[in-house]
Write an enzyme that holds these catalytic residues in place. Structure first.
Site, PDB file in Angstrom:
ATOM      1  N   ASP A  49       2.326   3.192   2.950  1.00 16.76           N
ATOM      2  CA  ASP A  49       1.274   4.177   2.655  1.00 16.76           C
ATOM      3  C   ASP A  49       1.934   5.586   2.157  1.00 16.76           C
ATOM      4  O   ASP A  49       1.609   5.988   1.005  1.00 16.76           O
ATOM      5  CB  ASP A  49       0.426   4.462   3.923  1.00 16.76           C
ATOM      6  CG  ASP A  49      -0.896   5.220   3.377  1.00 16.76           C
ATOM      7  OD1 ASP A  49      -1.122   5.509   2.146  1.00 16.76           O
ATOM      8  OD2 ASP A  49      -1.575   5.351   4.321  1.00 16.76           O
ATOM      9  N   GLN A  94      -9.626   9.356  -5.226  1.00 18.67           N
ATOM     10  CA  GLN A  94      -9.341  10.206  -3.909  1.00 18.67           C
ATOM     11  C   GLN A  94     -10.434  10.816  -3.335  1.00 18.67           C
ATOM     12  O   GLN A  94     -10.745  10.920  -2.345  1.00 18.67           O
ATOM     13  CB  GLN A  94      -8.090  11.141  -4.026  1.00 18.67           C
ATOM     14  CG  GLN A  94      -7.716  11.996  -2.930  1.00 18.67           C
ATOM     15  CD  GLN A  94      -7.293  11.428  -1.793  1.00 18.67           C
ATOM     16  OE1 GLN A  94      -5.895  10.936  -1.790  1.00 18.67           O
ATOM     17  NE2 GLN A  94      -7.850  11.024  -0.737  1.00 18.67           N
ATOM     18  N   GLU A 100     -11.166   4.346   6.714  1.00 19.50           N
ATOM     19  CA  GLU A 100     -10.180   5.078   7.507  1.00 19.50           C
ATOM     20  C   GLU A 100     -10.586   5.884   8.415  1.00 19.50           C
ATOM     21  O   GLU A 100     -10.351   7.357   7.911  1.00 19.50           O
ATOM     22  CB  GLU A 100      -9.081   5.553   6.320  1.00 19.50           C
ATOM     23  CG  GLU A 100      -7.726   6.201   7.068  1.00 19.50           C
ATOM     24  CD  GLU A 100      -6.782   6.661   5.818  1.00 19.50           C
ATOM     25  OE1 GLU A 100      -7.110   6.987   4.686  1.00 19.50           O
ATOM     26  OE2 GLU A 100      -5.727   7.070   6.333  1.00 19.50           O
ATOM     27  N   HIS A 152       0.850  -1.020  -0.098  1.00 18.63           N
ATOM     28  CA  HIS A 152      -0.060   0.036   0.036  1.00 18.63           C
ATOM     29  C   HIS A 152       0.732   1.113  -0.024  1.00 18.63           C
ATOM     30  O   HIS A 152       1.287   1.765   0.958  1.00 18.63           O
ATOM     31  CB  HIS A 152      -1.007  -0.038   1.301  1.00 18.63           C
ATOM     32  CG  HIS A 152      -1.956   1.109   1.113  1.00 18.63           C
ATOM     33  ND1 HIS A 152      -3.296   1.013   0.973  1.00 18.63           N
ATOM     34  CD2 HIS A 152      -1.862   2.659   1.222  1.00 18.63           C
ATOM     35  CE1 HIS A 152      -3.760   2.172   0.918  1.00 18.63           C
ATOM     36  NE2 HIS A 152      -3.166   3.066   1.052  1.00 18.63           N
ATOM     37  N   HIS A 172       1.428   5.332  -2.225  1.00 14.20           N
ATOM     38  CA  HIS A 172       1.070   6.459  -2.891  1.00 14.20           C
ATOM     39  C   HIS A 172       2.291   7.137  -3.753  1.00 14.20           C
ATOM     40  O   HIS A 172       2.666   8.061  -3.149  1.00 14.20           O
ATOM     41  CB  HIS A 172       0.404   7.406  -2.238  1.00 14.20           C
ATOM     42  CG  HIS A 172      -0.947   6.982  -1.573  1.00 14.20           C
ATOM     43  ND1 HIS A 172      -2.163   7.329  -2.253  1.00 14.20           N
ATOM     44  CD2 HIS A 172      -1.098   6.463  -0.443  1.00 14.20           C
ATOM     45  CE1 HIS A 172      -3.112   6.558  -1.602  1.00 14.20           C
ATOM     46  NE2 HIS A 172      -2.569   6.003  -0.423  1.00 14.20           N
ATOM     47  N   HIS A 208      -9.189   1.833  -0.117  1.00 12.07           N
ATOM     48  CA  HIS A 208      -9.238   2.589   1.081  1.00 12.07           C
ATOM     49  C   HIS A 208     -10.610   2.305   1.867  1.00 12.07           C
ATOM     50  O   HIS A 208     -11.537   2.925   1.410  1.00 12.07           O
ATOM     51  CB  HIS A 208      -8.732   3.923   1.172  1.00 12.07           C
ATOM     52  CG  HIS A 208      -7.464   4.218   0.441  1.00 12.07           C
ATOM     53  ND1 HIS A 208      -6.848   3.935  -0.572  1.00 12.07           N
ATOM     54  CD2 HIS A 208      -6.330   4.859   1.251  1.00 12.07           C
ATOM     55  CE1 HIS A 208      -5.660   4.426  -0.692  1.00 12.07           C
ATOM     56  NE2 HIS A 208      -5.417   5.032   0.489  1.00 12.07           N
TER      57      HIS A 208
HETATM   58 ZN   LIG Z   1      -3.397   5.057   1.217  1.00 12.94          ZN
END
Ligand SMILES: [Zn+2]
Length: 430
Positions: free
Chosen positions: A313, A156, A217, A61, A63, A214
């Site tokens: 992450d 996102q 969270e 995971h 970005h 995701h």
């Molecule tokens: Zn993430």
């Protein structure tokens, strides 16, 4: 043979020789032999001298479209998730493909040097230009000779909340992005969140793709999109191909509800990814004291037979100012936050950044056994627990059968009367 690594110790999850050092023979990019005292020679030999050789670290995971953008256009003053998302929104219009590719390639250099040879990266698809998608597809092509990069189409801003996001996601998949992403807890209502999970899972089933959302969270115990994700996985026959990332709301859920949820996840073959560095810094921000840790229920999920991995992450981006691609740092934090300090727990944390993560990505030929891909890391540690404790140096990193990185062992020279001349931070007994 091309390469032999001699006198290597293997991690528990790969150990077929039960505590005995082995030689690993490599030819034409494959492991061809794993046995004690291998009677063969090779163009190059490395003496591990009893140190740990492991299959590479895998980050399930990440970005990569945001990485190394720290300070652009400004830093995250509050350090919160929501300011991070707002900051990313400010940065997006200024992104250029060239800068994005440059930062991602620099991060991949760090990853290789850390023995991190497979990364699943989310890529934001909410910008209709799909500039980040094009950039990371280009990066994927450029690093393919030495690093497996898997991409997730990540909306996102939410597929229902953000106009055109679902269409952009479909375009990203058509361009070659591998996995379907989502962010149900960011949609406007619980009902929209559940609807987004259904739509995205149906799309993934149609396309024969994996899913990694995701999911939940937040610290809201009533954020239960993981339940819908597991149920949709069963309904659509997606078992073994779906992952819930973060799942931090599970930290705050009612115990009775979790006792129903864990078996549902297990039956659905849904995997879980915790991101310890990020969860411990971003969750619990609305709490005074006591302050929740916010990481999902890692040991409980593992005990229930759910595959759990740890992700990095973020590294130096709008959400997290620190990091260097070191999955041992991730395992170290996960171990502490989950209080997995027993011997089995510590080994399980090492597995969470290696073999468990590899299963989530569906990596083929991952492991230390004849027939596996010759991707290996020689650590300056004798076993996985020592590796985590020391965040051990990667003495050598082998990708596709070739040594692609080397680093010196961590040593300090002492100048103390009557004391040793050098320390290596390992326990030496008599
Ligand atoms: Zn993430």
């Amino acid at each position: 043979m091309d390469l032999i690594i001699r006198r290597a110790m293997l991690p528990r999850s790969a150990a077929s020789q039960d505590g005995q050092a082995v030689d690993i023979g490599i030819d034409a990019g494959r492991i061809v032999a794993v046995e004690p005292k291998l009677a063969a020679s090779a163009a190059e030999e490395i003496d591990a001298a009893g140190s740990l050789v492991t299959p590479p670290f895998v980050d399930p995971h990440f970005h990569m479209d945001a990485t190394l953008s720290y300070g652009l256009p400004r830093v995250n003053a509050s350090g919160t998730l929501l300011e991070g998302i707002a900051l990313w929104g400010e940065l997006k219009p200024d992104l250029t493909q060239e800068a994005l590719v440059g930062r991602a390639l620099q991060y991949c250099d760090w990853a290789v040097a850390r023995g991190l040879l497979a990364i699943r990266s989310h890529v934001d698809v909410c910008d209709p230009r799909l500039l980040a998608v094009e950039a990371l597809l280009e990066v994927k092509r450029r690093v393919a000779p030495y690093l497996d990069l898997q991409l997730v189409a990540f909306p996102q801003d939410g597929i229902l909340r953000s106009a055109g996001a679902f269409e952009n996601l479909k375009r990203a998949i058509a361009m070659g992005v591998d996995v379907v992403g989502g962010i149900p807890h960011f949609e406007r209502t619980m009902a929209d969140g559940a609807q987004s999970v259904r739509l995205l899972c149906e799309f993934a089933a149609e396309q024969g793709l994996r899913v990694d959302m995701h999911c939940d969270e937040s610290d809201d115990p009533l954020s239960r999109h993981i339940e819908t994700l597991a149920a949709e996985t069963q309904r659509l026959g997606l078992q073994g191909r779906v992952t819930g990332s973060h799942l931090t709301s599970m930290h705050s859920m009612d115990n009775y509800y979790v006792s129903k949820l864990l078996p549902l996840m297990r039956e659905s073959g849904v995997a879980a990814i915790a991101n310890p560095l990020i969860n411990i810094t971003l969750q619990g921000r609305s709490d005074t004291y006591p302050k929740r840790r916010g990481m999902t229920r890692v040991p409980e999920m593992m005990a229930a037979g759910i595959n759990v991995a740890f992700g990095h992450d973020c590294v130096m981006d709008p959400w997290y100012s620190l990091g260097s691609g070191d999955m041992l740092e991730v395992a170290h934090m996960g171990l502490h936050v989950a209080q997995m300090t027993g011997v089995d727990g510590m080994h399980a944390c090492f597995d969470a950044v290696t073999v468990n993560a590899a299963r989530i990505l569906g990596l083929e030929g991952y492991g230390v056994a004849p027939g596996c891909a010759a991707n290996l890391v020689l650590l300056d540690a004798r076993d996985p627990v020592e590796a985590i404790r020391l965040r051990a140096a990667r003495l050598a990193v082998v990708s596709r059968g070739k040594v692609v990185s080397r680093a010196p062992a961590a040593r300090a020279a002492l100048s103390l009367e009557g004391r040793p001349a050098q320390v290596d931070f390992k326990l030496h007994r008599g």
